[in-house]
Design an enzyme around this catalytic site. Sequence first.
Site, PDB file in Angstrom:
ATOM      1  CG  ASP A 134      -0.222  -0.518   2.542  1.00 20.55           C
ATOM      2  OD1 ASP A 134       0.929  -0.347   2.630  1.00 20.55           O
ATOM      3  OD2 ASP A 134      -1.135  -0.969   3.517  1.00 20.55           O
ATOM      4  CG  ASN A 149      -8.298  -2.014  12.284  1.00 18.76           C
ATOM      5  OD1 ASN A 149      -7.470  -2.909  11.683  1.00 18.76           O
ATOM      6  ND2 ASN A 149      -8.710  -0.959  11.591  1.00 18.76           N
ATOM      7  CG  HIS A 188      -5.539  -2.628   9.121  1.00 15.49           C
ATOM      8  ND1 HIS A 188      -5.542  -1.510   9.193  1.00 15.49           N
ATOM      9  CD2 HIS A 188      -4.026  -3.109   9.238  1.00 15.49           C
ATOM     10  CE1 HIS A 188      -4.436  -0.971   9.494  1.00 15.49           C
ATOM     11  NE2 HIS A 188      -3.477  -2.084   9.722  1.00 15.49           N
ATOM     12  CD  GLU A 234      -8.368   0.395   8.224  1.00 18.91           C
ATOM     13  OE1 GLU A 234      -8.193  -0.582   8.842  1.00 18.91           O
ATOM     14  OE2 GLU A 234      -7.879   1.581   8.356  1.00 18.91           O
TER      15      GLU A 234
HETATM   16  P1  PGA Z   1       2.796  -2.422  12.893  1.00 14.45           P
HETATM   17  O1  PGA Z   1       1.582  -2.176  11.837  1.00 14.45           O
HETATM   18  O2  PGA Z   1       3.892  -3.447  12.280  1.00 14.45           O
HETATM   19  O3  PGA Z   1       3.389  -0.813  12.902  1.00 14.45           O
HETATM   20  O4  PGA Z   1       2.151  -2.805  14.229  1.00 14.45           O
HETATM   21  C1  PGA Z   1       0.868  -3.251  11.244  1.00 14.45           C
HETATM   22  C2  PGA Z   1      -0.158  -3.160  10.564  1.00 14.45           C
HETATM   23  O5  PGA Z   1      -0.965  -2.186  10.928  1.00 14.45           O
HETATM   24  O6  PGA Z   1      -0.747  -3.600   9.403  1.00 14.45           O
END
Ligand code: PGA
Length: 263
Positions: free
Chosen positions: A67, A136, A138, A143
């Site tokens: 992304d 959450n 994702h 999302e």
């Molecule tokens: P993080 O993010 O590795 O910073 O915890 C992971 C994500 O939100 O996919």
Amino acid sequence: MKILILPTVEAVTKHAARRLARQLKRKPHSVLGLATGGTMDRLYAALPAMVAEEGAQIEQMRSFNLDEYVGLSGDHPQSYRHYMATRFGVPLGVDLARMALPCGDAPDPAAEAARYEAAIAEAGGIDLQLLGIGQNGHIGFNEPTSSLRSRTRIKTLTRSTVAANARYFDRPEDVPTRAITMGIATILDAREVLLLATGAAKAEALAAAIEGPLAAASPASALQLHPKATVLCDEDAAAALRLRDYYETVHPGGRDPSFGGPL
Ligand code: PGA
């Protein structure tokens, strides 16, 4: 789904780095699906030493990131293109032209998303896709309530995701609220998927992904449909798993005999 529970975040990082290095050793022209975030920071920092230890070649790989923020150009310090150049491309000596991300500042983001999806297919698809998981649930910026059949497109970020990303920006109003992200079907097309989860903040999302119903409300649960998905997690992220005994019976200490040699 293969669930490997390792004692610490360091063990998860090292194991993931070794898997990536061995993938490159087996297939130097691998097409990797890469991710960003704090979890991947640790992995990429461990990669140069592991690539050397495994005797792998990294220069011939290609990659597609999950992304990019809509509205940020590739030279913006918080863009994921900049993240990948500084954390991966430059330290590992990979030509940045081999590392693809959606263009966040494309004049027509929807057309850019379609172009990106087609570019992945033209490259022959992704051999190994790395994933983190949001609190959450994702994956990428898919999302909750993202279509389980989605392809690369624009997504509006949830307030909780915007808040989690705010730590990287000077001012709250600078945090992007939209992203171009591979879709869930795009991710499921990868030949192999490796999801990393560490820390107690990920425990509920991880349990929902692995043991909950297949549901758009838990985008990572879509990995239940994937024939070759491995989850690497530490004890803290594993805390809410109900079938933990079973995972530890199959893979004591997070060991994976099918992987060929000790990790
Ligand atoms: P993080 O993010 O590795 O910073 O915890 C992971 C994500 O939100 O996919």
